[in-house]
Design a protein around this motif. Sequence first.
Motif, mmCIF file in Angstrom:
data_model
loop_
_atom_site.group_PDB
_atom_site.id
_atom_site.type_symbol
_atom_site.label_atom_id
_atom_site.label_comp_id
_atom_site.label_asym_id
_atom_site.label_seq_id
_atom_site.Cartn_x
_atom_site.Cartn_y
_atom_site.Cartn_z
ATOM 1 N N VAL A 1 47.695 34.787 28.561
ATOM 2 C CA VAL A 1 49.048 35.015 29.074
ATOM 3 C C VAL A 1 49.686 33.662 29.370
ATOM 4 C CG1 VAL A 1 50.434 36.034 30.914
ATOM 5 C CG2 VAL A 1 48.406 37.241 30.053
ATOM 6 N N GLU B 1 51.700 31.227 31.220
ATOM 7 C CA GLU B 1 52.306 31.045 32.542
ATOM 8 C C GLU B 1 53.349 29.942 32.440
ATOM 9 O OE1 GLU B 1 50.909 30.176 37.134
ATOM 10 O OE2 GLU B 1 49.578 29.747 35.482
ATOM 11 N N ASN C 1 45.165 34.268 33.626
ATOM 12 C CA ASN C 1 46.213 34.044 32.627
ATOM 13 C C ASN C 1 45.672 33.260 31.444
ATOM 14 O OD1 ASN C 1 48.241 35.415 33.944
ATOM 15 N ND2 ASN C 1 49.095 33.611 34.938
#
Length: 208
Positions: A100, A102, A95
């Motif tokens: 990304v 989280e 991630n």
Amino acid sequence: MKNLTILMYLKSRKNAKGQNPIYLRVTVDGKRVEKSLNKSIDSKKWDKNKQRGKGSNEEVRILNQFLVSVEQEIYLSRQELINNKVDVNIESLMNRYLGVEEKTHTLIEVFKYENKGINKLIEKGTYKKYVTVLNHTKNYLQHQYNIKDIDIRNIDYQFVIDFDYYLRTEKSIANNSTIRIVNTLKKIIRTALDKDWIDKDPFLNYKV
């Protein structure tokens, strides 16, 4: 330190150019993720042991620079997780590497969330006590870990007893006041537990 391995390899199938796609395999403590690097090369020009393209022409040089940058970004992502006191696992690492977001919660965030509700519901004196405990917590994070905040999931039993010790020794706070401060922190952690932001109570075995 978590065991991290990075492998770059060729898929056996060829693409429309007659080249083999280059894939990335990242493994953390036995759990792995594989993804395409959106690059390809003739299998005859691939060094399996070095995990790099063979030769010195411009195309291979640019490819190898890219592969090096991928490795560096993964190691940098791991170090950032460590610096932020976030558990390094295959999900958190990928991630971070892939950018990304989280959804996590931090201790200071939960404090401010709780304090905002307290400020609306109860008298100002009690709210000021919560703010005081928040400030003690911030100072402790800076003193103990040299950080401004910490992932709420990383609050464990050791954190609690070290915080207790810090208040008694570094801040020379009396026993009863220390107990009140730590109990206020316990209420903050209870909020995180109630909202399922953490799954284990770090105060479970704590006794003053």
